[in-house]
Design a protein around this motif. Structure first.
Motif, PDB file in Angstrom:
ATOM      1  N   ASP A 457       0.844  -1.194   0.000  1.00  0.00           N
ATOM      2  CA  ASP A 457       0.000   0.000   0.000  1.00  0.00           C
ATOM      3  C   ASP A 457       0.881   1.246   0.000  1.00  0.00           C
ATOM      4  O   ASP A 457       2.038   1.202   0.416  1.00  0.00           O
ATOM      5  CB  ASP A 457      -0.917   0.004   1.222  1.00  0.00           C
ATOM      6  N   THR A 458       0.337   2.337  -0.461  1.00  0.00           N
ATOM      7  CA  THR A 458       1.102   3.588  -0.585  1.00  0.00           C
ATOM      8  C   THR A 458       0.619   4.604   0.433  1.00  0.00           C
ATOM      9  O   THR A 458      -0.582   4.870   0.527  1.00  0.00           O
ATOM     10  CB  THR A 458       0.951   4.177  -2.000  1.00  0.00           C
ATOM     11  N   VAL A 459       1.573   5.162   1.184  1.00  0.00           N
ATOM     12  CA  VAL A 459       1.302   6.310   2.057  1.00  0.00           C
ATOM     13  C   VAL A 459       2.087   7.479   1.476  1.00  0.00           C
ATOM     14  O   VAL A 459       3.295   7.382   1.294  1.00  0.00           O
ATOM     15  CB  VAL A 459       1.743   6.060   3.502  1.00  0.00           C
ATOM     16  N   ALA A 460       1.405   8.577   1.172  1.00  0.00           N
ATOM     17  CA  ALA A 460       2.062   9.723   0.524  1.00  0.00           C
ATOM     18  C   ALA A 460       1.699  11.005   1.268  1.00  0.00           C
ATOM     19  O   ALA A 460       0.671  11.090   1.945  1.00  0.00           O
ATOM     20  CB  ALA A 460       1.641   9.820  -0.945  1.00  0.00           C
ATOM     21  N   ARG A 461       2.557  11.988   1.116  1.00  0.00           N
ATOM     22  CA  ARG A 461       2.264  13.326   1.644  1.00  0.00           C
ATOM     23  C   ARG A 461       2.028  14.266   0.477  1.00  0.00           C
ATOM     24  O   ARG A 461       2.899  14.435  -0.379  1.00  0.00           O
ATOM     25  CB  ARG A 461       3.426  13.838   2.492  1.00  0.00           C
ATOM     26  N   LEU A 462       0.845  14.866   0.444  1.00  0.00           N
ATOM     27  CA  LEU A 462       0.529  15.796  -0.635  1.00  0.00           C
ATOM     28  C   LEU A 462       1.167  17.152  -0.411  1.00  0.00           C
ATOM     29  O   LEU A 462       1.482  17.880  -1.347  1.00  0.00           O
ATOM     30  CB  LEU A 462      -0.986  15.976  -0.759  1.00  0.00           C
ATOM     31  N   GLY A 463       1.364  17.504   0.840  1.00  0.00           N
ATOM     32  CA  GLY A 463       1.883  18.819   1.171  1.00  0.00           C
ATOM     33  C   GLY A 463       1.205  19.319   2.426  1.00  0.00           C
ATOM     34  O   GLY A 463       0.094  18.896   2.766  1.00  0.00           O
ATOM     35  N   GLY A 464       1.885  20.230   3.145  1.00  0.00           N
ATOM     36  CA  GLY A 464       1.298  20.727   4.381  1.00  0.00           C
ATOM     37  C   GLY A 464       0.985  19.590   5.331  1.00  0.00           C
ATOM     38  O   GLY A 464       1.833  18.732   5.605  1.00  0.00           O
ATOM     39  N   ASP A 465      -0.238  19.549   5.849  1.00  0.00           N
ATOM     40  CA  ASP A 465      -0.640  18.486   6.774  1.00  0.00           C
ATOM     41  C   ASP A 465      -1.596  17.510   6.104  1.00  0.00           C
ATOM     42  O   ASP A 465      -2.399  16.857   6.777  1.00  0.00           O
ATOM     43  CB  ASP A 465      -1.289  19.089   8.017  1.00  0.00           C
ATOM     44  N   GLU A 466      -1.509  17.385   4.779  1.00  0.00           N
ATOM     45  CA  GLU A 466      -2.387  16.481   4.025  1.00  0.00           C
ATOM     46  C   GLU A 466      -1.623  15.223   3.615  1.00  0.00           C
ATOM     47  O   GLU A 466      -0.549  15.297   3.022  1.00  0.00           O
ATOM     48  CB  GLU A 466      -2.934  17.170   2.778  1.00  0.00           C
ATOM     49  N   PHE A 467      -2.198  14.079   3.936  1.00  0.00           N
ATOM     50  CA  PHE A 467      -1.617  12.784   3.589  1.00  0.00           C
ATOM     51  C   PHE A 467      -2.666  11.965   2.821  1.00  0.00           C
ATOM     52  O   PHE A 467      -3.869  12.206   2.938  1.00  0.00           O
ATOM     53  CB  PHE A 467      -1.192  12.025   4.849  1.00  0.00           C
ATOM     54  N   VAL A 468      -2.167  11.007   2.049  1.00  0.00           N
ATOM     55  CA  VAL A 468      -3.058  10.133   1.279  1.00  0.00           C
ATOM     56  C   VAL A 468      -2.582   8.700   1.440  1.00  0.00           C
ATOM     57  O   VAL A 468      -1.377   8.425   1.438  1.00  0.00           O
ATOM     58  CB  VAL A 468      -3.063  10.517  -0.216  1.00  0.00           C
ATOM     59  N   ILE A 469      -3.540   7.773   1.577  1.00  0.00           N
ATOM     60  CA  ILE A 469      -3.232   6.340   1.576  1.00  0.00           C
ATOM     61  C   ILE A 469      -3.952   5.709   0.390  1.00  0.00           C
ATOM     62  O   ILE A 469      -5.152   5.919   0.204  1.00  0.00           O
ATOM     63  CB  ILE A 469      -3.677   5.674   2.891  1.00  0.00           C
ATOM     64  N   LEU A 470      -3.204   4.956  -0.398  1.00  0.00           N
ATOM     65  CA  LEU A 470      -3.757   4.217  -1.532  1.00  0.00           C
ATOM     66  C   LEU A 470      -3.743   2.737  -1.173  1.00  0.00           C
ATOM     67  O   LEU A 470      -2.677   2.141  -0.984  1.00  0.00           O
ATOM     68  CB  LEU A 470      -2.940   4.475  -2.791  1.00  0.00           C
ATOM     69  N   LEU A 471      -4.923   2.138  -1.054  1.00  0.00           N
ATOM     70  CA  LEU A 471      -5.067   0.713  -0.748  1.00  0.00           C
ATOM     71  C   LEU A 471      -5.485  -0.008  -2.017  1.00  0.00           C
ATOM     72  O   LEU A 471      -6.440   0.402  -2.674  1.00  0.00           O
ATOM     73  CB  LEU A 471      -6.127   0.496   0.346  1.00  0.00           C
ATOM     74  N   GLU A 472      -4.779  -1.079  -2.347  1.00  0.00           N
ATOM     75  CA  GLU A 472      -5.102  -1.834  -3.561  1.00  0.00           C
ATOM     76  C   GLU A 472      -5.366  -3.296  -3.233  1.00  0.00           C
ATOM     77  O   GLU A 472      -4.668  -3.904  -2.406  1.00  0.00           O
ATOM     78  CB  GLU A 472      -3.945  -1.737  -4.566  1.00  0.00           C
ATOM     79  N   ASN A 473      -6.361  -3.859  -3.888  1.00  0.00           N
ATOM     80  CA  ASN A 473      -6.659  -5.283  -3.776  1.00  0.00           C
ATOM     81  C   ASN A 473      -5.773  -6.033  -4.765  1.00  0.00           C
ATOM     82  O   ASN A 473      -5.665  -5.649  -5.926  1.00  0.00           O
ATOM     83  CB  ASN A 473      -8.134  -5.526  -4.091  1.00  0.00           C
ATOM     84  N   SER A 474      -5.105  -7.074  -4.324  1.00  0.00           N
ATOM     85  CA  SER A 474      -4.252  -7.859  -5.219  1.00  0.00           C
ATOM     86  C   SER A 474      -4.281  -9.310  -4.797  1.00  0.00           C
ATOM     87  O   SER A 474      -4.796  -9.667  -3.723  1.00  0.00           O
ATOM     88  CB  SER A 474      -2.804  -7.329  -5.176  1.00  0.00           C
ATOM     89  N   GLY A 475      -3.702 -10.173  -5.647  1.00  0.00           N
ATOM     90  CA  GLY A 475      -3.663 -11.592  -5.305  1.00  0.00           C
ATOM     91  C   GLY A 475      -2.857 -11.850  -4.051  1.00  0.00           C
ATOM     92  O   GLY A 475      -3.177 -12.745  -3.258  1.00  0.00           O
ATOM     93  N   GLN A 476      -1.781 -11.074  -3.856  1.00  0.00           N
ATOM     94  CA  GLN A 476      -0.959 -11.233  -2.657  1.00  0.00           C
ATOM     95  C   GLN A 476      -1.626 -10.619  -1.433  1.00  0.00           C
ATOM     96  O   GLN A 476      -1.314 -10.955  -0.307  1.00  0.00           O
ATOM     97  CB  GLN A 476       0.416 -10.592  -2.859  1.00  0.00           C
ATOM     98  N   LYS A 477      -2.543  -9.662  -1.663  1.00  0.00           N
ATOM     99  CA  LYS A 477      -3.171  -8.945  -0.550  1.00  0.00           C
ATOM    100  C   LYS A 477      -4.654  -8.756  -0.862  1.00  0.00           C
ATOM    101  O   LYS A 477      -5.110  -7.651  -1.154  1.00  0.00           O
ATOM    102  CB  LYS A 477      -2.464  -7.606  -0.343  1.00  0.00           C
ATOM    103  N   PRO A 478      -5.451  -9.847  -0.838  1.00  0.00           N
ATOM    104  CA  PRO A 478      -6.878  -9.706  -1.158  1.00  0.00           C
ATOM    105  C   PRO A 478      -7.578  -8.830  -0.128  1.00  0.00           C
ATOM    106  O   PRO A 478      -7.276  -8.874   1.066  1.00  0.00           O
ATOM    107  CB  PRO A 478      -7.389 -11.155  -1.114  1.00  0.00           C
ATOM    108  N   MET A 479      -8.514  -8.019  -0.599  1.00  0.00           N
ATOM    109  CA  MET A 479      -9.180  -7.067   0.291  1.00  0.00           C
ATOM    110  C   MET A 479     -10.526  -6.692  -0.288  1.00  0.00           C
ATOM    111  O   MET A 479     -10.654  -6.475  -1.494  1.00  0.00           O
ATOM    112  CB  MET A 479      -8.297  -5.815   0.419  1.00  0.00           C
ATOM    113  N   GLU A 480     -11.546  -6.667   0.580  1.00  0.00           N
ATOM    114  CA  GLU A 480     -12.817  -6.080   0.192  1.00  0.00           C
ATOM    115  C   GLU A 480     -12.680  -4.585   0.456  1.00  0.00           C
ATOM    116  O   GLU A 480     -12.482  -4.158   1.591  1.00  0.00           O
ATOM    117  CB  GLU A 480     -13.940  -6.685   1.036  1.00  0.00           C
TER     118      GLU A 480
END
Length: 816
Positions: A457-480
């Protein structure tokens, strides 16, 4: 390079003569002892001089074009004095007066004690870099015109790349008659492995009217052909030349140049084949190879270059080298190699084939330059381009790249979630404790966010006090997606809500999270970011420290607002705005003034309520010109009333928005409106909103003081609804407080509203301020307010807002 024994020197000089004859290059030697210069016969031929020609002392470099003479003399002097080699492109003027572009390179030669004893150089005729297309086109066409009788092959092709003309030499070179050649694409007569690339080059040249240069093998693999094409009549005029022999000599010359100019480069020579495992064996390495790799010549002779490969050596680059070798062509790559110690290093590697006179491949020569420092710098630049230096998280650009990759992969549809995380009240921390502690908080937040997600999964900082998390479903990491996002969001709320230690100071913080899901339906990156952002603001509106998922109704609201904003701009351009006026009355029931209220008469929407469009006007900054227009209308109306003694006492209150007040030109605009209309400033009442007190307090007080100095009457609108405090209030140069309609509405039935109204009235009296109540609709409300000491009112009990014409009729009806 030190002088070797005589036999080796003669051998090298013999090799140099063979190379210069094959490569159309000449050599020269400057003896520093007696100052004489010796030319090779090939160099004399380039200067259009007879064999054996040697220039007089002092004139050796006088045959360079005038604009280049100072440069070549300075370069030679520097080489003779400091041993600095050079490699430059410039022009000479031959003995017959012809200008020729040449490449000149030279090096210093040292004796056994290390003293410079002579300068040796080479000169080769070339086509200039960065030439003007028109100049070389005329040159090429001139050569083409003479090609009929000189053995030069020449063809022309149309816009589709088809041959339209071929001279006899072209027929012989391509092995076809004109009948067979004409009307067919030129690239069809070359080897299949390069045909597509040549077709692309020719089509690009035709499309852009640019020169085309290529060197390819013909279809029979018997010759290496050089092509030079120039824009001509919508197509190209193309020179064809068999450069097979020259190519071999240039390869040898390049090796010679490598030994002169790049003595510190790694050189490896292998036998010609086989290409199958384990590959060509090493037959020679230079001293630089031993210094840089740690392997001695004895350790590598008979082995393959594979011994330099390791776990990070790029498979794609190795495949590129193998493909080039199978086609007997040179190749250049940046490759990770490994020293004997196991330490990796980068090389800029050039691999070139070597043929004998019978066109038989004999060896491969690899010349490698250590570029580890450059690659390290590039990696640092790459890191800075894609990672946030404070938190070491991916930055906005890398997040967008990964999100775009996830959404554009058509082979496997992605499902996942995008989470926007914004720290609550972060600005307060920065303003009170300083940016250093703010940075510490952001770094700790980044670490906690990393601990909340799974690998991949990706944790990113957009700038200032804003952050973003990108969660992806994959064969190695299945997720609803919905359930997974909710779990991660709750984990984030918990972790970010724990206390922080900031240089000995314990700080508590929370965050607001917006989540949007994506799946098999097509999405764009911008749509997802916008949805997550909207959901985050919903979490803020819900009281912060909360999670909200994107709801399509949010989008509908935003879409409707965007449509309204578009109509608002058009309405402003088309003059759809009006001003209504609502009377304000005193204790005796007589009018003391009016409040100017802007209205929007939309052609399709009818009258749009102010509550629906004022906030959008604020967001789009249209509130500034609209507010200025209302101010000018009010001043113009005051000027009209000033001419009527019965109405000259009336004031007009004008609402001023936060954005309008913050505009740098606001005070000047008020002054201009007063001056142009000629009104008394005391008749203009500006109603300022409490939200002005939320920030920039010093600037707010200064601006209000400037308005007060003009004589403008200042009223604080909607008092008690937002940011007012006694410490602020006593600093403001106010004339009046205005009780908000929300407190007046239930003043008779709600004890809290009644208490607030009494407090505001008492506060105004203690500060010496006037007070007016808005939203008065009944005689009972008026009586209650009067009993508390409020004697000025506004509301439907007296009159609703009216256009100026109807207002004038209302005032006429009230006059005795």
């Amino acid at each position: 390079m030190r002088i070797a024994d005589t036999d080796k020197l003669k051998q090298a000089e013999g090799l140099l003569r063979l190379i210069e004859q094959a490569a159309f290059a000449g050599t020269w030697t400057l003896d520093l002892g007696d100052g004489t210069v010796r030319w090779s016969d090939q160099l004399a031929a380039i200067h259009e001089a007879a064999p054996g020609f040697t220039p007089k002392p002092g004139e050796a470099f006088g045959l360079y074009a005038p604009e280049w003479r100072d440069t070549i003399v300075a370069l030679v002097d520097h080489c003779a004095t400091n041993g600095a080699p050079f490699d430059e492109e410039m022009q000479i003027v031959t003995l017959k007066g012809r200008r020729v572009w040449v490449r000149t390179l030279a090096q210093a030669v040292l004796d056994e004690s290390g003293d410079i004893v002579r300068v040796e150089g080479a000169l080769q005729e070339i086509a200039p870099q960065g030439h003007k297309p028109g100049t070389l086109m005329r040159h090429a066409m001139g050569m083409a015109g003479g090609a009929m009788g000189t053995g030069e092959a020449f063809v022309t092709i149309d816009r589709q790349g088809r041959l339209t003309y071929a001279n006899e030499q072209a027929e012989r070179l391509l092995g076809r008659s004109s009948t067979e050649l004409l009307g067919r694409p030129l690239w069809n007569y070359f080897q299949k492995t390069v045909r597509l690339r040549l077709e692309e080059q020719i089509r690009q040249g035709l499309a852009s009217s640019q020169k085309v240069e290529a060197e390819v093998l013909d279809a029979q693999l018997s010759s290496r052909i050089e092509l030079q094409g120039f824009p001509f009549g919508g197509g190209l005029a193309v020179h064809l030349r068999d450069v097979t022999a020259r190519h071999r000599s240039q390869e040898l010359l390049r090796l010679l140049e490598s030994s002169i100019a790049r003595l510190d480069d790694i050189v490896v020579i292998t036998e010609a084949g086989p290409f199958s495992e384990p590959g060509p064996r090493i037959v020679f390495v230079n001293e630089a190879f031993e210094r840089r790799t740690g392997y001695s010549p004895e350790e590598v002779m008979g082995r393959t270059p594979r011994l330099l490969q390791g776990p990070d050596t790029q498979r794609a680059e190795l495949n590129k080298i193998r493909a080039a070798m199978e086609q007997w062509r040179p190749v250049r790559v940046d490759l990770i190699n490994y020293k004997k110690s196991g330490e990796p290093f980068w090389v800029d590697l050039e691999v070139s084939p070597v043929w004998d006179e019978a066109r038989k491949l004999t060896h491969w020569v690899a010349v490698g330059r250590d570029i580890t420092e450059r690659k390290t710098a590039e990696e640092k630049i790459q890191y800075l381009a894609f990672y946030d230096p404070l938190t070491r998280l991916p930055n906005r650009q890398l997040l967008l790249d990964r999100l775009h990759e996830a959404l554009s992969d058509t082979d496997r549809p992605h499902e996942g979630a995008l989470m926007f995380i914004d720290l609550d009240n972060f600005k307060v921390l920065n303003d009170t404790l300083g940016h250093q502690k703010g940075d510490q908080l952001l770094q700790q937040v980044a670490e906690r966010l990393r601990s909340c997600v799974a690998r991949g999964d990706t944790v990113a900082r957009l700038g200032g006090d804003e952050f973003v998390i990108l969660l992806e479903n994959s064969g190695q990491k299945p997720m609803e997606p919905a359930a997974g996002a909710r779990t991660v969001a709750e984990r984030v709320l918990h972790r970010l809500g724990e206390p922080y230690q900031l240089s000995g100071y314990q700080h508590h913080s929370t965050c607001s999270i917006g989540v949007t899901l994506f799946g098999r339906a097509p999405w764009s990156v911008s749509e997802l970011l916008k949805q997550a952002d909207m959901a985050m603001y919903q979490a803020k509106s819900a009281g912060r420290n909360a999670v909200r998922f994107f709801d399509p109704e949010m989008q509908a609201t935003v879409t409707a607002s965007a449509a309204l904003a578009t109509d608002l701009r058009q309405g402003w351009r088309e003059g759809q705005f009006l001003v209504d006026y609502q009377p304000q009355v005193g204790a005796d029931g007589r009018m003391t003034g009016v409040e100017a209220l802007v209205r929007w008469q939309h052609p399709q929407r009818d009258r749009v309520p102010p509550a629906h469009f004022i906030s959008i006007a604020e967001e789009t900054s249209l509130i500034v010109p609209i507010g200025r227009w209302v101010l000018e209308q009010a001043c113009a109306q005051l000027a009209q009333w000033a001419k009527n003694p019965a109405r000259a006492h009336l004031t007009i209150a004008v609402n001023v928005s936060v954005r309008q007040f913050r505009d740098p030109d606001f005070v000047d605009e008020v002054m201009t409106a007063i001056r142009d209309s000629g009104i008394s400033p005391q008749k203009l009442k500006l109603e300022l909103t409490e939200s002005l007190l939320a920030e920039e307090m010093e600037a707010t007080v200064a601006k209000m003081a400037a308005l007060k100095d003009m004589g403008v009457y200042l009223s604080l609108d909607d008092f008690g609804m937002g940011y007012s405090s006694l410490s602020y209030l006593k600093r403001l140069p106010l004339d009046q407080l205005k009780i908000d309609r929300e407190f007046v509405k239930d003043i008779l039935t709600d004890a809290n509203d009644a208490a607030i109204a009494r407090t505001i009235i008492g506060l105004a009296q203690s500060l010496g301020l006037g007070v007016v109540a808005e939203g008065v609709e009944t005689q009972e409300q008026r009586a209650f307010l009067a009993k508390q000491g409020c004697y000025e009112y506004q509301g439907f009990l007296f009159c609703k807002p009216l256009p100026i014409g109807e207002l004038e009729e209302f005032m006429d009806s009230m006059e005795p």
